[in-house]
Design an enzyme around this catalytic site. Structure first.
Site, mmCIF file in Angstrom:
data_model
loop_
_atom_site.group_PDB
_atom_site.id
_atom_site.type_symbol
_atom_site.label_atom_id
_atom_site.label_comp_id
_atom_site.label_asym_id
_atom_site.label_seq_id
_atom_site.Cartn_x
_atom_site.Cartn_y
_atom_site.Cartn_z
ATOM 1 N N ASP A 359 0.867 -1.183 0.000
ATOM 2 C CA ASP A 359 0.000 0.000 0.000
ATOM 3 C C ASP A 359 0.904 1.233 0.000
ATOM 4 O OD1 ASP A 359 -2.081 1.760 0.116
ATOM 5 O OD2 ASP A 359 -2.671 1.300 2.179
ATOM 6 N N CYS A 387 -3.541 4.307 -4.694
ATOM 7 C CA CYS A 387 -4.392 5.463 -4.992
ATOM 8 C C CYS A 387 -3.944 6.143 -6.284
ATOM 9 C CB CYS A 387 -4.380 6.459 -3.832
ATOM 10 S SG CYS A 387 -2.741 7.088 -3.426
#
Length: 432
Positions: A359, A387
């Site tokens: 992540d 993201c």
């Protein structure tokens, strides 16, 4: 020429959420400009491949433009119908993967929308400066410039943050002499599910704690912590109740500026999907790279207490808090280990377990980490949360081209409504 007014018709939306038009050999891009719209725009900046423009007057509006118009530098899609926002994000995500990989449609999962499209952020940052009337303001930067303007994106922040920041700004200006000495440059405001508020002021000066003679408990009942960040050193000037974030049944201490998901409800859906994928693989241990304060690890450890978990993060404050969060959630510290590790430096492949979670920040994986994945035979499954779809695709492409990992699952999440950002979960499995 800069300053020139021209009439153009928007052809598409760029990944960054700008309306774009092919203008001879360059691409003209402008904020708040949607496909099929015709507008008068003013040329602001000219680069080798791009021309930045500002919409002056919309002649023909898109049928998907919202009636209520909002002005924001950080929410490029805010004036576009929400269904169209999702359509754009889903199409862009699918386009990126299908352009770079040979995939079947069953790999793609339904794009998850956000139940709240406004006031969903539990954390927001403002610049601080003074206006011509010598009053402090919370500001946002104007894109593609070095200038600032009064903040206009409060519609993204939680209502607890909005209520607090309005009263706190009045407090600052009522005590401007004190804050002038402090020289604040930024303010970070965090809110919890219970409407608690935790604040970090980034300052160019330091005022001794005993000079902070304010009754914060009375002035701001929701405030739990006020911390000064001076030269990247943190000084706590007020502590009330313990600030706690929650995702599902889990509680998290997130003090200092450690990363934490800004949209808790959507994050929970993502974590649940991740847990379901992990239940399908025969893992004995799992490692979480870029673990932050341990949100993902602790959420999963609650569901899979039989597994051994390891979390790696280079921020020593985050690691300290992550280990505290293990105890807060009454989990077995022998089964969950959080360790400080610089993920940009050379790693030993012995740190790897059979399943790993990535992540990373928007820049994606470090090259050392990618090389280690490729050279390690221990790793059987990779769960990559990102993201930034572009760096995600870049990293996944390098891994799959240089190994026998295959994409099994792709799902997009609208973690950031009204903006162009897309959260994505990808599962890669090593084939024999």
């Amino acid at each position: 020429m800069v300053g020139q007014l021209i009439e153009v018709t928007c052809q598409s939306i760029s990944y960054e959420g700008y309306g774009q038009v092919q203008l001879y050999s360059k691409v003209l891009i402008a904020s708040n400009f949607f496909p099929s719209e015709k507008a008068i725009v003013r040329i602001e900046k000219i680069f080798s491949k791009y021309v930045f423009a500002k919409v002056i007057e919309i002649k023909v509006k898109s049928k998907y433009r919202n009636e209520t118009q909002l002005d924001s530098n950080s929410a490029q899609l805010v004036n576009l119908n929400y269904d169209q926002q999702i359509k754009f994000k889903k199409s862009y995500l699918n386009f990126l993967f299908l352009r770079n990989f040979q995939l079947t449609q069953d790999v793609f999962q339904d794009f998850l929308t956000s139940a709240k499209q406004f006031n969903y952020r539990n954390k927001i940052t403002y610049w601080m400066n003074k206006d011509f009337d010598n009053r402090w303001n919370f500001c946002e930067s104007i894109q593609n410039t070095n200038k600032f303007q009064k903040e206009k994106n409060s519609f993204l922040a939680s209502k607890a943050i909005v209520d607090f920041k309005n009263s706190f700004l009045k407090f600052i200006n009522s005590n401007s002499g004190f804050f002038d000495k402090l020289k604040p440059t930024k303010i970070m405001i965090n809110s919890s599910r219970d409407s608690q508020i935790f604040v970090i002021l980034i300052c160019d000066n330091l005022v001794k704690r005993d000079l902070w003679k304010f009754d914060f408990k009375k002035l701001f009942p929701s405030l739990t912590n006020l911390i000064i960040n001076y030269n990247n050193t943190f000084f706590e000037v007020y502590k009330g109740k313990t600030f706690v974030q929650r995702i599902g049944v889990n509680k998290f201490n997130v003090l200092n500026d450690s990363f934490f998901q800004v949209n808790g409800p959507v994050a929970k859906y993502l974590f649940d999907d991740l847990a379901e994928l992990i239940s399908k693989v025969n893992s004995k241990s799992l490692i979480d790279f870029y673990c932050g304060v341990g949100a993902i690890t602790i959420y999963l450890a609650t569901k899979f207490p039989e597994l051994d978990f390891y979390g790696y993060e280079k921020n020593r404050f985050a690691i300290k808090i992550a280990n505290e969060n293990v105890l807060i959630n009454k989990l077995n510290p022998e089964k969950i280990k959080f360790l400080k590790f610089d993920l940009d430096k050379k790693l030993n492949d012995k740190v790897f377990q059979d399943s790993v979670i990535f992540d990373p920040p928007r820049a994606g994986l470090s090259q050392n980490l990618k090389l280690l994945v490729l050279n390690s035979e221990n790793v059987k499954n990779i769960f990559y949360i990102s993201c930034n779809p572009r760096t995600l695709v870049r990293d996944v492409k390098e891994i799959t081209e240089k190994s026998n990992f295959k994409i099994k699952f792709i799902k997009g999440y609208d973690m950031f409504p009204q903006t162009h950002h897309i959260e994505t979960l990808v599962w890669l499995s090593r084939e024999n």
